[in-house]
Structure formats: structure tokens, C-alpha cells
Motif scaffolding. Sequence first.
Motif, PDB file in Angstrom:
ATOM      1  N   MET A  63       0.832  -1.201   0.000  1.00  0.00           N
ATOM      2  CA  MET A  63       0.000   0.000   0.000  1.00  0.00           C
ATOM      3  C   MET A  63       0.867   1.253   0.000  1.00  0.00           C
ATOM      4  O   MET A  63       0.570   2.228  -0.691  1.00  0.00           O
ATOM      5  CB  MET A  63      -0.951  -0.009   1.192  1.00  0.00           C
ATOM      6  CG  MET A  63      -2.043   1.039   1.047  1.00  0.00           C
ATOM      7  SD  MET A  63      -3.168   1.140   2.447  1.00  0.00           S
ATOM      8  CE  MET A  63      -4.014  -0.416   2.305  1.00  0.00           C
ATOM      9  N   THR A  64       1.926   1.200   0.771  1.00  0.00           N
ATOM     10  CA  THR A  64       2.850   2.341   0.804  1.00  0.00           C
ATOM     11  C   THR A  64       3.436   2.614  -0.578  1.00  0.00           C
ATOM     12  O   THR A  64       3.561   3.779  -1.001  1.00  0.00           O
ATOM     13  CB  THR A  64       3.978   2.063   1.821  1.00  0.00           C
ATOM     14  OG1 THR A  64       3.379   1.698   3.056  1.00  0.00           O
ATOM     15  CG2 THR A  64       4.867   3.266   2.010  1.00  0.00           C
ATOM     16  N   ASP A  65       3.804   1.547  -1.285  1.00  0.00           N
ATOM     17  CA  ASP A  65       4.371   1.724  -2.628  1.00  0.00           C
ATOM     18  C   ASP A  65       3.362   2.379  -3.569  1.00  0.00           C
ATOM     19  O   ASP A  65       3.685   3.308  -4.316  1.00  0.00           O
ATOM     20  CB  ASP A  65       4.789   0.355  -3.195  1.00  0.00           C
ATOM     21  CG  ASP A  65       5.944  -0.253  -2.407  1.00  0.00           C
ATOM     22  OD1 ASP A  65       6.605   0.478  -1.633  1.00  0.00           O
ATOM     23  OD2 ASP A  65       6.180  -1.476  -2.550  1.00  0.00           O
ATOM     24  N   LYS A  66       2.142   1.881  -3.497  1.00  0.00           N
ATOM     25  CA  LYS A  66       1.085   2.427  -4.356  1.00  0.00           C
ATOM     26  C   LYS A  66       0.840   3.903  -4.044  1.00  0.00           C
ATOM     27  O   LYS A  66       0.698   4.731  -4.951  1.00  0.00           O
ATOM     28  CB  LYS A  66      -0.193   1.612  -4.109  1.00  0.00           C
ATOM     29  CG  LYS A  66      -1.382   2.034  -4.911  1.00  0.00           C
ATOM     30  CD  LYS A  66      -2.513   0.998  -4.813  1.00  0.00           C
ATOM     31  CE  LYS A  66      -3.010   0.834  -3.389  1.00  0.00           C
ATOM     32  NZ  LYS A  66      -4.152  -0.092  -3.309  1.00  0.00           N
TER      33      LYS A  66
ATOM     34  N   ALA B 109       1.377   9.631  -5.415  1.00  0.00           N
ATOM     35  CA  ALA B 109       1.846  10.951  -4.974  1.00  0.00           C
ATOM     36  C   ALA B 109       2.812  11.531  -5.999  1.00  0.00           C
ATOM     37  O   ALA B 109       2.713  12.708  -6.376  1.00  0.00           O
ATOM     38  CB  ALA B 109       2.519  10.833  -3.602  1.00  0.00           C
ATOM     39  N   ARG B 110       3.726  10.706  -6.456  1.00  0.00           N
ATOM     40  CA  ARG B 110       4.710  11.188  -7.447  1.00  0.00           C
ATOM     41  C   ARG B 110       4.037  11.617  -8.751  1.00  0.00           C
ATOM     42  O   ARG B 110       4.474  12.559  -9.412  1.00  0.00           O
ATOM     43  CB  ARG B 110       5.731  10.085  -7.718  1.00  0.00           C
ATOM     44  CG  ARG B 110       6.902  10.137  -6.765  1.00  0.00           C
ATOM     45  CD  ARG B 110       7.866   8.965  -6.903  1.00  0.00           C
ATOM     46  NE  ARG B 110       8.339   8.606  -5.559  1.00  0.00           N
ATOM     47  CZ  ARG B 110       7.967   7.500  -4.902  1.00  0.00           C
ATOM     48  NH1 ARG B 110       7.148   6.613  -5.454  1.00  0.00           N
ATOM     49  NH2 ARG B 110       8.419   7.304  -3.669  1.00  0.00           N
TER      50      ARG B 110
ATOM     51  N   VAL C 187       8.869  11.118  -0.500  1.00  0.00           N
ATOM     52  CA  VAL C 187       9.376   9.976   0.264  1.00  0.00           C
ATOM     53  C   VAL C 187       8.166   9.308   0.907  1.00  0.00           C
ATOM     54  O   VAL C 187       7.509   9.924   1.746  1.00  0.00           O
ATOM     55  CB  VAL C 187      10.348  10.433   1.368  1.00  0.00           C
ATOM     56  CG1 VAL C 187      10.933   9.223   2.099  1.00  0.00           C
ATOM     57  CG2 VAL C 187      11.439  11.312   0.782  1.00  0.00           C
ATOM     58  N   ALA C 188       7.864   8.089   0.513  1.00  0.00           N
ATOM     59  CA  ALA C 188       6.693   7.391   1.069  1.00  0.00           C
ATOM     60  C   ALA C 188       7.168   6.282   1.997  1.00  0.00           C
ATOM     61  O   ALA C 188       7.995   5.457   1.609  1.00  0.00           O
ATOM     62  CB  ALA C 188       5.835   6.823  -0.047  1.00  0.00           C
ATOM     63  N   VAL C 189       6.640   6.264   3.209  1.00  0.00           N
ATOM     64  CA  VAL C 189       7.102   5.269   4.197  1.00  0.00           C
ATOM     65  C   VAL C 189       5.935   4.654   4.963  1.00  0.00           C
ATOM     66  O   VAL C 189       4.869   5.252   5.103  1.00  0.00           O
ATOM     67  CB  VAL C 189       8.036   5.908   5.256  1.00  0.00           C
ATOM     68  CG1 VAL C 189       9.302   6.452   4.603  1.00  0.00           C
ATOM     69  CG2 VAL C 189       7.316   6.996   6.043  1.00  0.00           C
ATOM     70  N   SER C 190       6.195   3.464   5.470  1.00  0.00           N
ATOM     71  CA  SER C 190       5.375   2.854   6.518  1.00  0.00           C
ATOM     72  C   SER C 190       6.151   2.996   7.826  1.00  0.00           C
ATOM     73  O   SER C 190       7.389   2.976   7.817  1.00  0.00           O
ATOM     74  CB  SER C 190       5.159   1.361   6.241  1.00  0.00           C
ATOM     75  OG  SER C 190       4.028   1.147   5.458  1.00  0.00           O
TER      76      SER C 190
ATOM     77  N   GLY D  66      -5.792   3.378   0.332  1.00  0.00           N
ATOM     78  CA  GLY D  66      -5.574   2.245  -0.552  1.00  0.00           C
ATOM     79  C   GLY D  66      -6.370   2.317  -1.839  1.00  0.00           C
ATOM     80  O   GLY D  66      -6.196   1.491  -2.739  1.00  0.00           O
ATOM     81  N   MET D  67      -7.268   3.302  -1.937  1.00  0.00           N
ATOM     82  CA  MET D  67      -8.070   3.442  -3.167  1.00  0.00           C
ATOM     83  C   MET D  67      -7.468   4.468  -4.121  1.00  0.00           C
ATOM     84  O   MET D  67      -8.063   4.748  -5.165  1.00  0.00           O
ATOM     85  CB  MET D  67      -9.502   3.896  -2.797  1.00  0.00           C
ATOM     86  CG  MET D  67     -10.274   2.928  -1.911  1.00  0.00           C
ATOM     87  SD  MET D  67     -11.884   3.644  -1.442  1.00  0.00           S
ATOM     88  CE  MET D  67     -12.501   2.379  -0.313  1.00  0.00           C
ATOM     89  N   THR D  68      -6.321   4.995  -3.760  1.00  0.00           N
ATOM     90  CA  THR D  68      -5.752   6.124  -4.511  1.00  0.00           C
ATOM     91  C   THR D  68      -5.604   5.823  -5.988  1.00  0.00           C
ATOM     92  O   THR D  68      -5.781   6.693  -6.841  1.00  0.00           O
ATOM     93  CB  THR D  68      -4.410   6.579  -3.884  1.00  0.00           C
ATOM     94  OG1 THR D  68      -3.936   7.706  -4.570  1.00  0.00           O
ATOM     95  CG2 THR D  68      -3.361   5.480  -3.907  1.00  0.00           C
ATOM     96  N   ASP D  69      -5.304   4.580  -6.333  1.00  0.00           N
ATOM     97  CA  ASP D  69      -5.077   4.252  -7.747  1.00  0.00           C
ATOM     98  C   ASP D  69      -6.376   4.058  -8.531  1.00  0.00           C
ATOM     99  O   ASP D  69      -6.339   3.876  -9.738  1.00  0.00           O
ATOM    100  CB  ASP D  69      -4.225   2.986  -7.854  1.00  0.00           C
ATOM    101  CG  ASP D  69      -4.845   1.811  -7.107  1.00  0.00           C
ATOM    102  OD1 ASP D  69      -5.540   2.042  -6.097  1.00  0.00           O
ATOM    103  OD2 ASP D  69      -4.640   0.663  -7.526  1.00  0.00           O
ATOM    104  N   LEU D  70      -7.512   4.111  -7.835  1.00  0.00           N
ATOM    105  CA  LEU D  70      -8.791   3.876  -8.517  1.00  0.00           C
ATOM    106  C   LEU D  70      -9.452   5.168  -8.970  1.00  0.00           C
ATOM    107  O   LEU D  70     -10.482   5.145  -9.670  1.00  0.00           O
ATOM    108  CB  LEU D  70      -9.760   3.131  -7.582  1.00  0.00           C
ATOM    109  CG  LEU D  70      -9.257   1.833  -6.964  1.00  0.00           C
ATOM    110  CD1 LEU D  70     -10.321   1.247  -6.049  1.00  0.00           C
ATOM    111  CD2 LEU D  70      -8.877   0.839  -8.048  1.00  0.00           C
ATOM    112  N   CYS D  71      -8.876   6.263  -8.594  1.00  0.00           N
ATOM    113  CA  CYS D  71      -9.536   7.560  -8.728  1.00  0.00           C
ATOM    114  C   CYS D  71      -9.938   7.866 -10.171  1.00  0.00           C
ATOM    115  O   CYS D  71     -11.113   8.109 -10.463  1.00  0.00           O
ATOM    116  CB  CYS D  71      -8.592   8.627  -8.170  1.00  0.00           C
ATOM    117  SG  CYS D  71      -9.285  10.259  -8.113  1.00  0.00           S
TER     118      CYS D  71
END
Lengths: 244, 244, 244, 244, 244, 244
Positions: free
Chosen positions: C14-17, C22-23, C33-36, C183-188
Motif C-alpha cells: 500500500m505504501t508503494d502504491k 503521490a509522485r 518519500v513514502a514510508v510505513s 488504498g483506493m488512490t489508484d482507482l480515482c
Amino acid sequence: MKLKIINPNTTQSMTDKIGQCARAVAMPDTQIVAVSPRMGPASIESHYDEALSVPGILDEVLLGEQEHVDGYVIACFGDPGLYAAREVARGPVIGIAEAAMHAASMIGTSFSVVTTLARTCNIAWHLAERYGMKRFCRNVRASDLPVLELERPGSDARRIITEACRVALAEDQSDCIVLGCAGMTDLCAEISDATGAPVIDGVSCAVKMAEALVSLRLSTSKRGDWARPLPKAYTGLLAQYALG
Amino acid sequence: MKLKIINPNTTQSMTDKIGQCARAVAMPDTQIVAVSPRMGPASIESHYDEALSVPGILDEVLLGEQEHVDGYVIACFGDPGLYAAREVARGPVIGIAEAAMHAASMIGTSFSVVTTLARTCNIAWHLAERYGMKRFCRNVRASDLPVLELERPGSDARRIITEACRVALAEDQSDCIVLGCAGMTDLCAEISDATGAPVIDGVSCAVKMAEALVSLRLSTSKRGDWARPLPKAYTGLLAQYALG
Amino acid sequence: MKLKIINPNTTQSMTDKIGQCARAVAMPDTQIVAVSPRMGPASIESHYDEALSVPGILDEVLLGEQEHVDGYVIACFGDPGLYAAREVARGPVIGIAEAAMHAASMIGTSFSVVTTLARTCNIAWHLAERYGMKRFCRNVRASDLPVLELERPGSDARRIITEACRVALAEDQSDCIVLGCAGMTDLCAEISDATGAPVIDGVSCAVKMAEALVSLRLSTSKRGDWARPLPKAYTGLLAQYALG
Amino acid sequence: MKLKIINPNTTQSMTDKIGQCARAVAMPDTQIVAVSPRMGPASIESHYDEALSVPGILDEVLLGEQEHVDGYVIACFGDPGLYAAREVARGPVIGIAEAAMHAASMIGTSFSVVTTLARTCNIAWHLAERYGMKRFCRNVRASDLPVLELERPGSDARRIITEACRVALAEDQSDCIVLGCAGMTDLCAEISDATGAPVIDGVSCAVKMAEALVSLRLSTSKRGDWARPLPKAYTGLLAQYALG
Amino acid sequence: MKLKIINPNTTQSMTDKIGQCARAVAMPDTQIVAVSPRMGPASIESHYDEALSVPGILDEVLLGEQEHVDGYVIACFGDPGLYAAREVARGPVIGIAEAAMHAASMIGTSFSVVTTLARTCNIAWHLAERYGMKRFCRNVRASDLPVLELERPGSDARRIITEACRVALAEDQSDCIVLGCAGMTDLCAEISDATGAPVIDGVSCAVKMAEALVSLRLSTSKRGDWARPLPKAYTGLLAQYALG
Amino acid sequence: MKLKIINPNTTQSMTDKIGQCARAVAMPDTQIVAVSPRMGPASIESHYDEALSVPGILDEVLLGEQEHVDGYVIACFGDPGLYAAREVARGPVIGIAEAAMHAASMIGTSFSVVTTLARTCNIAWHLAERYGMKRFCRNVRASDLPVLELERPGSDARRIITEACRVALAEDQSDCIVLGCAGMTDLCAEISDATGAPVIDGVSCAVKMAEALVSLRLSTSKRGDWARPLPKAYTGLLAQYALG
């Protein structure tokens, strides 16, 4: 007293109807002058129409001040230009949504508004909030009729609106109905008979409210927001609006 | 992208200043076009002025649609004509009060607005309510300066407004200041330095908000209230506003 | 500028997605910089999970301050730890629910949130109230999907959420949709295409909001609630959190 | 019945005082267990402290479930972790701000909160809103005393707080006082005598409220938000919090 | 301590039932005195009935003051005469709607009220607002049973109310049920068992709340609204109500 | 039409004054009947007095129904018994606080209430909320005069109230004044002259509002809360109130 009823759209048949209904409830010594502005939209069904109806309304108020008008009614359910009109009028100015919602709150614990197109429902909700009437407003319902359909001879408007009122009373469990368009003013008694519920028409309410305030010698306070606007330059198409 | 910044009054010096401040914060590839309308009041200090600034604003938006503008900023703290503009623009339209209040709510728990004349304070309160920002707004304070005093070379405006901000921070115990007039845009950094508190200028905030929305390909939803207005007749002085 | 996007759960996919989305919207010169966090729950679906995600979030903010981060995004729709993070960060900190709701309020008169499990709906309502966005929020709807189902290859999540958005638009008569989980960010984009309505993803909105605030040199006011915490003893498992 | 009073900070003298005050009002057959958590801050004076007190509180609730505790009191005026605790406890969980405000609303038309540092006032306001008690809360006033000053032998805290209460009653015209810190619990009777007004201490109120709910066999509803959290992986420092 | 439970209607069978339920939850050393007033309506199902129950309630409170009563419960879900009773009682006075709603707000995020006739629903909504509990109240539902049907041996009330509670939980998605009539007090445990949800009875809650306040030596503040009424002439039928 | 003005207290001099002021604003063909009830308190200055004024008010309404009254005004600023009266009257019933606040909201953006004793201020606030007028009400101010001092020849009431109005206008920055007691009805014009601000008297407003509603054939909706009460037994002192 002399009351000017401004129908903010330019459709004369609606203005005539409004004038007639206003006269029917006015006191014997009240003179009703019903007008459409000299400019603007044929009907008001959007924020755009509403905004562009205001110069015509203000023109009529400025004229009215020369005509010794004692009070004004703005006869469109969006109450366009109400605050601006109050700044330039000596006497009280009442909007029909304002008058209808206040009256409704004194005869029931709740009301439903039945209006024309769905896109104007938010405008009615916004006014309900502005006037403090949101707590009484159970719903704002569109009949999906364009405003001018109310003026078309032979239209089915009367039936459709009556039916929308019936549904509103049943589903919203409201105590009464507020008609959400000045063009419905002549349907008030009929729908009340058909539904058995109080049905409130803003035009007639606003006339009585204006009469009441004028009788009580109450007019717009000039101490704050609604003081007369400061003199300043106006240019272009609107140059005439510069106040002395 | 191309952003049009509409200063709703006709005072060109203020428009120039607004354009300059907008350019200072815009992304390198953002083109800023700052304009005054072709008609309307020299400054906006009443509901009357505000209402009569709207035809000029809408004129600029209609022009902007032909000029391939991607987004608009309405650069007067009353956000006049915002909803009407959204109905006719393809891209997003942002008001400077709207942008400033939203930004303030993300960097503090409370803000005070410092504006010009006392009679406009209620307009700011009304916007705070409309945008949901009333819970963050501790106070709206007038500096008692007319808008155009901000444009007069040699005026004492800078000192008076800085002082009003200081008092606001101390008495309202607010976290930050929102400047309540587009004409104060150039004072932002200075007052922030003088007071040590975040000071928020709506013009620059609105530019960044518009850039953000355009970048995200988000624009006014056309599903409801803000759909394009229906075509209809417009008459008189405003005949040109009839939409096809 | 350097923005740190903290996904408060420990699920790396999820962090990768989130980082990728974001990028995709960041300005060319923004470093994402995306982190868990180094501790905490694999997903956040209760007040318990949310509360226990906060130490990990604060750990990342404290690290970020050493890494010269300019601004932060908390990428979980409950905006956990937002106020605590603001107390210890120099730059602005934005929650994705916060950013999405604010953006929604500028492009529509109303929105519906579509989220994961029903038990988290109240959290979204609570945030809508906190941010002043309750008046725009018509509904918060659960899709009944657990958060990690969004990460499971081959899951039916995409279809289920799209359908929930369709129902929301039809039944709530909302102008736009706010996606209620990072986690839905890629569905927008896909759901926006499928429904024809603006669909708002908090991750991308928060990135643009953080960029905007950093560009404007606006950061958390340190005058009030969100001043740096006082130094004091911390003991046990959390001893490392004592601030100097 | 067995009630566990959790003082969310690690200062034992305050825990002892809280336990003593709780026992003084408890029913004869109520067993009071007062504890500080095994981790966390020495006092709670920021969102950061508050957030980091929650793991320790939840640790005590999880332990309490094994110790056959019937009900819990969270004895810090910010009511940290209240909702998370409700998710994992079988019996009722009461916050002291919650209990005090509810009690105040039944014996007066208005109350003022007198608390420690100004930076925590917003937390109290936020709780007042969350519990529906904002309409009764006339003011939240800081005494500018750090929490631990209440524990320092020889401090002037007693006098300062009594004076702050006097000022609150006079200036806010409130009917009663709510003490805004668990560390003030022993001052309640004295300040009531000194001011002649009802003074409400959350610790004792919460004990009686918890007793009442346990007696009535009422506990947290598990139908919605506050159902037991779903089992899932927890990692790092917090791995122990994974529920079975 | 001695608590007087006033059933504001004159139906003795209901008073007996209320007394029994009150005794079942009271502490061993609490003496419960349950009474019906010496005048007034047989049941309360309108504003008219409610208003006319108040003289009888106040009569019982004035008597109670001579009987050394320590606290009062007004056992009708409209909480009639609550504020007037507080003015003349030395000890605390609790309404059953008040107690039930407060308790509900501590064990769930939302509740539904199930009451008798539809015409009384607004009264419950009004109380929810007055007590700050509107945010927790998802719905007020009528079972369409007249109050006295609850007293009729062989009536179907038990089944009808249980069913109304089931529907409320399912449709309102509430966490718990508040029983909206003192006459339902004996159904509480049974409906809780039948539905698996917390069911809250105001009579028993109010008894525990009154016990709590009396134990804490908290009583109505006499600093403001609820100070003892000024002495003055009373005439006619109500002459006896003149206070010394 | 025939309007009955009920002064809920038994002080005849106040009733006479109220009748006189009502007649001064009524339409020529309106018959004004002003009465005091046959029972109850000499003045209303507490919840206790207010509650005990209601049987007398309802007695007058029940009589009025036999006297063919077309509409009622309840002439005490607490609007006691308003909803109960609406249940039993055929025509509209208006409270003077209700009428005054509504009128104020149409001529100003804000008002201050100036009333008698401080202990009644909350009652006015409560009504402002009930009627939706809280957003217009800037303050409710006590003059610290007992009601009957307004009736005492030679009292200083006139000066004290005028001064309180002046202070209200200056400190609250309100647009207009609402007089908070029926006994002030004769001071309205004088205070308006002295302060230069609109001063609103509820008695005259309520007369005009009742006239308006009667003229419009609008009366209390009998569809919901305010339907006629169900017939039932009444016992004791109040046996006469049983409706057929």
C-alpha cells in the motif's frame, strides 16, 4: 401605503398574476404596484440567472424611492438582491422565501418546500439557513418543472405540483407546504383544499409582512451592514448605478 | 496552465498589485492573467457594490472561456459571483476568502480576519459559515479603512492594518491572521514578520488552490446546482448575457 | 521541496502504491518519500488500530525533522495523529481526509464518502465535523471491504467500490465522490471515468495542498495548541519519545 | 464491583490521590483499583503527550480484562483513548471530562472549565463538542499551571485555581465549575466552599457514572463503531497489541 | 437517601410499576417513594397534557421538600416541569429522558428512541436538542400505541414495542435503544434480550443518576436561572402555589 | 376579526396597557380583547411562575373558542403555553417573543434583547433557539428590574431600560433592539427616538402577525404535533381541563 412587488424576471404574465394575488390579500388602503425589471432573464433557474436579475431589481428599487414607495417585495423564491435592496430602500424589503418560511414556522413544526427544477433546491436550503428556518425545513423538493411551464396555458403544472405536495406531506411528514416559486402563487388555495394541509405562498405572505412592518413604522436598520452604500464611481454598462 | 485572476472592482492599480502577487507564488509554467471587469464599481464595500460587481465578473469568465483559461480566481474577499461563475466556467473557480479560510484551517486551530470597513464584517462571517469555516473563525475585525485607501500612495494603511492584526492576535487568541481584502495582498509577508504569526493572503492561496485543482484535473461538478445554466432570453442592458 | 508521505499502516504494498500516486501529481521539483512506520498495525479499521498507529507516525515525523522534510502527508483516511504531528513538525502536516474534503467543497455543493468497513464511518463523520465539512458531506458509505482486500491481487475490490460510488451518486444526489481510504488512490481516475462525476483521492489532494502551503511559506502556527510539546520524562516502551 | 481507574500519566503521587478520591465516593462494595500505565509521559499537556499516553492506557485495559474488571475510568481531562478502550473492554469505560460535563449539565444551565495550561483549552472544547456539551460550556479557562505543579508540595496551585474559579463564575456568569484536570480532584470540596458554587470533579463523577452503568447492566454497545477490533498483525515495538 | 419518583400522570398502575422498577435498581439504603400527583391528566400525549401535568408535579415537589426528600425523578419521557421543579427543590431533579439519553451517549455512538404516539416525537427531539444529545439521536420512532395501552392487561404492547425496537436497530443503524415512555420501564431487560442490543430505560437511569448526584453532594446551582422563585401573589385556583 | 390578547399574569394594569398598545396598531376592523387569566402569578419571573401561568392561559383559550376568537396573542416574553394553546385553538396563536424576533430578523442582521431580571435571560435564549432566531440574537441583557416595577407609578424603569438599550446597541453592535417584556410595550416609540435605532415591541408585532395569518386564512396545522389533544380523564383541581 404603497407597496412595490418586483418580479425579478421579465415575464409579464407572471408579473400580472403576482400583482393579482398580492391585491387579493392586501388591506383596502394598500396600493400594489407589480413590475418586471427593465433588464434581465426571462426566468430564474440558476445562480447565473439569479445574479443577473439583481441589477434590474435594484433599478426598480431606485425608481421606487422616487415614486414614494413605502415597502418592497422581491417576488422570486431565491430572494435575489434582498440585502442590496435593503441598503438603498427607505422602507422595508421582504423576500417571498423569507416571508413564507417565517409564516410556516408559526403554524407548524415543520414544512416542505415544493419548487421547480432540482438545481434550485440548494438555493432554498441556503435561504432556510440564512433565515434561521433550517430547523423547520424537512425537505426541499423539485417538481422538475421549468419556471415558465407555470405560465404556459394548457400545461400540466397544476396537477404535477399538487401531486408533489401530496408526496411531500406523506413522505416528509411535514405539517405544511411552502410553495417554492412566485409563479405558483395562484395555486395556493387549490392545493390547500386538495391536500387538507396549510399551503403557504410567499407572495401573499410577503405582502402582509410588508404591510405589518410599514404599519409598525419598522424599517431596515441603518446602523450596520445595511446602511446606505458609500458614493463611488461606477463605470461601463453599469455607470448609472453610481449613488450620489 | 492559464489562470485568470479577476479583481471584481475597476481600480487598475489594485489589479496590477494582485497580478504581481499572484505571479510571485505561481508555478513557473503557470500563466497569470489579472484583469478588472469592463463595468462596475471602483471598490466593493456593500451588498449593493458586491451585487453590481457580478455582471462584470461573469463577463470576464465568459471571455475567459474563449481565451482557453484553465482556472479562475475571484479576487475580492466577498467572493462575489462565485457560484454563478462556477456554472459557466469549464475549469475550477476559487474565491480568495474561500482559499484563505481553508488554508488557515490547516495551519491553525483558529484565525481572525482583519478587513476594511465594519459594514463588510457580516459578509465575511456569512462566507465563513457557507464554507464551513465558522468554527475556526474567532473574529472578523474592521480596520475602518476604505478599500481604496489601500491604494493611495502615502496612506497610513500599512501601519493601521499591522496594528489591527496585532490586536487581533492578542485579544482573540487566534493562531493566525487572514487578510480580509485583496488589496492587502502585498502586506502579507511584512505583517507576518512584524507579528511573528502566520498571515494568510487569499490571492496567493487561491492561485495555489486553483493550480492544485487544475493539476489534479478536478473541476466544478456539473451534476447538480452548478450545471451550465439553461438557455433563455435576456433583455435590456443585460441582453448580451443570454447563453447559447 | 521534500514531502514525506506516511502510510500509517505497515503494509508495504500500500505504501508503494501511495508513493506512486503521490509522485504522479507532484511538481517536478518535489521529492516524494513514502514510508510505513517501524511499528504498528497492518491496517487501520478501528479506534484501537488508529490509536496504536500514532506512535509509529510520530516516530516517522521525528525522523523526518532530521531528514529536512518540508512537509508531511498522513495517508490514512482517519487522519491519525494529525494534531500531534503538527506539534513536532516544522513544516505543514496534511491529512488525506482533510485534503480531500476541502477540495471536494470547492468543486461541488456536496460529496459522499465511500470507504471500507461500516465501523469506520463514524470516524469519517467525526473528521467532517472537525474540519467544518459536515455541511458538504451528504453521506459516508461503507463498501464492506476490509482495507487489505484492496491490496489482494485478484480481489473484486475495484468493481465493488465503483459500484458503491455509483449508488452514492444516485441515492445521495451528491455532486462528487471522496474516496475514503488511502488504498483506493489508484482507482480515482478509473472511477471518475466510469461514473462521469469528479472523484477525489485524498493522497493526491494532500500532496498538492502540502506543496501549496510550503510554496506559500505557510506552516503550523506555533502560537497556540500546536506549539512544540514541553520537555518531560517518558518511561517504559515509549521512553524514546521524550523530547529535548 | 471492581472499577479500574487509569491515570494516563506515570506520576504515582497523582495516581494515589486519584485513587483516594475515587474510594471516598464509591459505594461500600465497590473495589477501586487505581493505576498508572507501564509506559508513557509523566504528564499530559499536548496532543503529542495525549497520543502517546494511549498505548499505556490500552495496556491497562487489556490487563484489566484478565483481572475481571467491571468498569473503567480514564482519569485525565482529555479523555485519551476513550473510544479505543471501549472497543476492547467488556464493561463500560468513562472519561472524567465526559462524566463531569454530563453531571454539570444536570445541575446548572452553564459551566466553566478551569484547567491547567492554555494550550489544552482546545482539547476541552473539542470534548465538549463531541459529548454534546458545548451548549452548556460558557468558557474553558487556563490557570497557566503545569499539571505537575499540582503535585509539588508547597506549590501555590490551590490558591491560584481557587482564584481562577472565582473569576470564571463572575465573568462567565456560569452556574457551576468543572475542574479540568484529574490532579485537582482533591480541591473540589474546598473550592465549592470558597466560592459557594457547585464544583464538579470528573474523577468522582466518573466513578459514580461507572457504578451506575454497571449496576444497570449497561455496557458499550458492540453493534457498531465500538465492536471488538478485528484480529491482525502488529509489528515492532507494539507487536504485543495484536488481538487474538 | 430518600428519592421521590413522580409519575406525572394520575394512572396508579403505572406509578406502581415505576416504583417497582426504581426499587429494583436502587442502592440498598435508598428509599424510593413513587407517587402520582393529586391532579392532572390520566396520561400525557400532547403539549396540552404536558403543560397541565406540571402543577401536580410541582405540588409533589413542594410536598417533598417538607418530607425531607433528597432527590427527585420526573418519570415521564417529556420531562415536564423539570426546570420549574429544580427551582423549588433543594436536591437534584432528574428527568427520565435526560437520564436515558445521557446514559445512551456513554455506551454507544448513536441511539434511537422508541416511543408511543407519533405526535410526541417532536417533544423527544426537542429534549434531545436541549440536553445536547441531538448528535447521538438517530431517530425518534412512534409505535402508535397510546400510553395507557401499556397498562391494559392483555394488550399487544410488548410485542409491538419489541418489534419497533428491532426495526429501529436495523433501519437507523443505531447502537442502542432508548425507551421513550416511563410505562415501558418493565420491558427493558426483555427487549434487550430479544434484540441483543443495549436497551435503556429512563426510570432506572434517572434513579442511578439521582443517587450519584446526591452521593456527590451535587445539587442544582442556585446562582442563575434555577434560583428559588421570588415570592409573589398567586390567585384563583392556583393561589396555593404562592411561595413564602 | 377578533383577536384575544392574553397577558399571562394577573396584573390588570399591565393587561390594560397591553390592550391599549394592541389597539393602537390593529387594523380598523380588528376587535382587540385583552385579558388576564382567572388564576396564576402576578408576574412571571421564573420557570415556576411560567409553568403555573399556563393553566390560566389555556383557560382563556378554551373560553376564547366559545367566544369566536379568530386569533390569539400570548403577551409574555417567555411565550408560555404557546404549543399547548395551538393544540386547542382553531385560529393562529402567536407569542410576543416569537413575533418580535421574527420581525427583527427582517429589518436587521442582528438584535439585542433587553429584558427584566437576569434569571430570565436563558428563557429568551431558549426561545431564540427554538424559533431559529439564535443566529440573529447578539445578546440578551437584563435591566435587573422586576416586572412589576414597570407598572409602579413613579418608578425609574423608563430611564433604566432606555439606558440598557443604549448600552446594548453600543456594546453588542446590534442593528436593533427587541424589548424583552410585554410590560415595556408602551416604551417602544420613545426608546426608538432616544436611540435612533429600530426598537421592536412583541405585543404590536404579534398583533400584526396574527392579523396577517388570519387574513391569509393560515392557521395551525393539525396534521402533526399540534393536532387537538386526545380526550381523557383529568382529575383534582384540574378536572375542568378534560376535553370532550
